[in-house]
Each structure stands twice: as structure tokens, then as C-alpha cells.
Design an enzyme around this catalytic site. Sequence first.
Site, PDB file in Angstrom:
ATOM      1  CG  ASP A 102      -0.168   0.380   2.657  1.00  0.00           C
ATOM      2  OD1 ASP A 102      -0.955  -0.192   3.879  1.00  0.00           O
ATOM      3  OD2 ASP A 102       0.944   0.748   2.489  1.00  0.00           O
ATOM      4  CB  SER A 103       0.612   4.432  -1.120  1.00  0.00           C
ATOM      5  OG  SER A 103      -1.068   4.601  -0.152  1.00  0.00           O
ATOM      6  N   GLY A 104       1.121   3.762   2.139  1.00  0.00           N
ATOM      7  CA  GLY A 104       1.486   4.718   3.378  1.00  0.00           C
ATOM      8  C   GLY A 104       0.935   5.335   3.826  1.00  0.00           C
ATOM      9  CG  ASP A 156      -5.321   7.094  -0.669  1.00  0.00           C
ATOM     10  OD1 ASP A 156      -4.775   6.978  -0.063  1.00  0.00           O
ATOM     11  OD2 ASP A 156      -6.426   5.730  -0.215  1.00  0.00           O
ATOM     12  N   GLY A 226     -11.558   4.178   1.529  1.00  0.00           N
ATOM     13  CA  GLY A 226     -12.332   4.772   2.480  1.00  0.00           C
ATOM     14  C   GLY A 226     -13.476   4.131   2.457  1.00  0.00           C
ATOM     15  CG  ASP A 276      -5.723  -5.318   2.410  1.00  0.00           C
ATOM     16  OD1 ASP A 276      -6.424  -4.853   1.645  1.00  0.00           O
ATOM     17  OD2 ASP A 276      -5.178  -5.073   3.640  1.00  0.00           O
TER      18      ASP A 276
HETATM   19  C1  LIG Z   1      -9.187  -1.909   7.993  1.00  0.00           C
HETATM   20  N1  LIG Z   1      -9.722  -0.896   6.554  1.00  0.00           N
HETATM   21  C2  LIG Z   1      -9.301  -0.075   5.791  1.00  0.00           C
HETATM   22  N2  LIG Z   1      -8.098  -0.584   5.175  1.00  0.00           N
HETATM   23  C3  LIG Z   1      -8.161   0.503   5.176  1.00  0.00           C
HETATM   24  C4  LIG Z   1      -7.047   0.834   4.042  1.00  0.00           C
HETATM   25  C5  LIG Z   1      -6.557   1.548   2.635  1.00  0.00           C
HETATM   26  N3  LIG Z   1      -5.640   1.939   2.158  1.00  0.00           N
HETATM   27  C6  LIG Z   1      -5.168   3.051   1.832  1.00  0.00           C
HETATM   28  N4  LIG Z   1      -6.895   3.971   0.704  1.00  0.00           N
HETATM   29  C7  LIG Z   1      -8.152   3.411   2.032  1.00  0.00           C
HETATM   30  O1  LIG Z   1      -8.679   4.090   1.470  1.00  0.00           O
HETATM   31  C8  LIG Z   1      -8.295   2.507   2.582  1.00  0.00           C
HETATM   32  C9  LIG Z   1      -8.739   2.357   3.384  1.00  0.00           C
HETATM   33  C10 LIG Z   1      -8.737   1.267   4.020  1.00  0.00           C
HETATM   34  N5  LIG Z   1     -10.333   0.694   4.786  1.00  0.00           N
END
Ligand SMILES: CNc1nc2cc3nc[nH]c(=O)c3cc2[nH]1
Length: 382
Positions: A102-104, A156, A226, A276
Site C-alpha cells: 500500500d502507499s502508506g 491517497d 475509504g 486484504d
Molecule cells: C481496515 N480498513 C481499511 N484499510 C484500508 C486501507 C486503505 N489504504 C488506502 N486507501 C484507503 O482508502 C484505505 C481504506 C482502508 N480501510
Amino acid sequence: NLTSAGNGVAQPAFAFATSAIDGRARTGLITTAHGQIRTPAFMPVGTAATVKAMYPAQVKQLGADVVLGNTYHLMLRPGAERVARLGGLHQFMNWPHPILTDSGGFQLMSLSKLRKITEKGVTFQSHIDGARYELTPERSIEIQGLLGADIQMQLDECVRMPCAREEADRAMQLSLRWAERSKAAFGALPGQGLFGIVQGADVPELRVESARKLIDIGFHGYAVGGLAVGEPQDVMLAMLDVVTPILPADRPRYLMGVGTPDDLVESVRRGVDMFDCVMPTRAGRHGLAYTRHGKVNLKNARHAEDTRPLDEASPCEASSAWSRAYLHHLVKSGEILGMMLLTWNNLAYYQELMAGMRAAIAAGRLDDFIAETKDGWARGEA
Ligand SMILES: CNc1nc2cc3nc[nH]c(=O)c3cc2[nH]1
């Protein structure tokens, strides 16, 4: 479609092909530099370059084709440049299969201190030692490239819900501008893909605008972000009903951070290909088992002399070779083996559920499979 990686060795280009269709659900295959991913796919979370309490070979043996790595954690410790010097994340953790990072942004919003979001990016203090960092779309892509991820995510801004429409719009528009910058910074090596992330909270018009503008920018795949941020399941599913129909059918759709077994079946039904979630691994470390008969909380004293295994019909040893009484003892004693066996059981069940859905879609019987699966959860203990 092979492309040369410059070293003369032909590398597969990043690709996605769907095969069976069953309603809005579909099976598919993602091709990456480190191998193929069968979809619908569940990605175990490997936050600090390890799927906690599991050996990599065991994770693979359970049927996981891909694991998730967290940019936020790895940039702080051991550092992206260090992982690169050590040969990249695949070599570092001995996982020679696909990795998505993921981007962090999401982790830093929930873990770091003193965060400040500007047009440029996010500045924050490490939750480990308080050191100050800046994460921009460009730096996030640079880090994911240093880690060597096969699938990389744009930076994001994910807003928590409930939130005001203006706030959701502001974050969604910023995320679109960061999507452009992420793509500009992405130097795709053969077999690597970049995904955009649809934002817009629970506002259908914002979700539609975000999806359409991301498609105009063009990505190898599209994540729905989101969500799974505290909203009721029906709100999450309603946003999928808005978004998945307008995402390109020939690109993977990834629902971030989801979810429970029920979330998985309801989202696959709505056309999601990738997931994930820390649920199976984190719950396992806290004594909770996911099984085809529903959840079993091994902390509960009613298991103290129950000689039955979690699921004698399971092909997974963790589910069939130890009694609930023993698992209860391990959990109550805080024994490491308790975390290991329940993590193993939970990931095995999640992969069994995904494999079952892939087979059901191929046979055109996903709705029946889901009904049978939910019946098993409802009936509970055999
Ligand atoms: C555990 N719930 C959850 N983990 C996420 C990770 C995410 N990463 C990047 N952008 C997201 O909107 C985003 C939303 C998420 N909801």
C-alpha cells in the site's frame, strides 16, 4: 505479451484476464513479475515484512498467491533504501511470489503523530521514535519501487466516516491530483502494476466522479478505498453497487481493508477481485478462530474440556489435529503456539473460502455456494 527487462531475460508484462462470469462476479488471473494471482483473491497482511506467526512457505501452501506489505512500517523500519540494498522485499522476507504494497497514507493517518496534510503530501512523526518524515506521491512510489512491489498503490487521503460532504469532496479531489502525480512518478518495471484508489466516502456522486476521473488517468487496476472505516456493512455494499459497475471489466478491482468472511462473499458477489485484511491474522493472535461453522472464541471456558478439533473435516492440520481444550489452554496461557495454530487455521479458512468462491463462479453457482456457506455459519457447531 513478454517484454524484455533489459537483462535479456523475458519478463511477463503485468496483465489481467477474466475467465468465468457469474452475475457480477468473475474469476480471473493477474500476471506479475513474481507469478500469477488467482482471483477472487485474499491477500494476507505482511505488515513488517512478515505475515505474523506464519512461515512464508506455509502461507503459500495455504493457497495465498500474494501478500500485502505496508509502506508506512517498512519506510520507518528497516527503511526502504536498506531493503533495496538487501535485494528487495521478496528476497528480504523469502517470499518469491507476488507482493502488493500500500502507499502508506492510510497507516500513517492511524498510527503516526503530528500529521499535517498539504497539497504536496503528508508530514508526520514516526510512532516508533518520533523522527519527522514527509510522504509525497512521488516518495511513496519511490519507496514501493525500492521494495520491489509487483503491485503498487497511489498515495491517497482516506477520510473516516461519518464525514461532511465537503470534507469527502476535498479529500477525493486531492487524491485525484495525487493519482496523477503517482502515475507520473511510476516507472513501471516489466510485470509491475500501479492501482488508483476510488474515494468519495458514502456519497454516490463523489464515488462516480472519482472512478470516472481515475479511469481517464488510466491504471493497471482500481482499488475502492475509504471503506471498512467504521461504516455499517450495508453502506459499504451500497458504495460497491455504485462503483464496481463503472470500473473497467478488464482490470482488477481491489476492496482495501476488507474484511470478515461475510464481507468477502457479499463483495465478491458485487464484482470485487482482491481483498486484504488483518482480521484472520489479528483475530488468531487474540484467540478467535474462523471456521466453516462460524466463529469460535477459544478464550471461552466452555472449550476447556472439549476434545473436538476446530474442524475435523478441514484439510488444514491446525483445524483438525489439536483439540479445542488444548487451544483454549494455549490461549489462556498466552502461549506462542496458540497464536501460531489459530493464525494458521484462520488463514487456511479464508483461503478455503476464496477457493470455494472461485470454483463456484466457474461452475455458475456462486449464489448457491454463498447460501450454503452462510447456512454453515448460522448452524454453528456441528
Ligand atoms: C481496515 N480498513 C481499511 N484499510 C484500508 C486501507 C486503505 N489504504 C488506502 N486507501 C484507503 O482508502 C484505505 C481504506 C482502508 N480501510
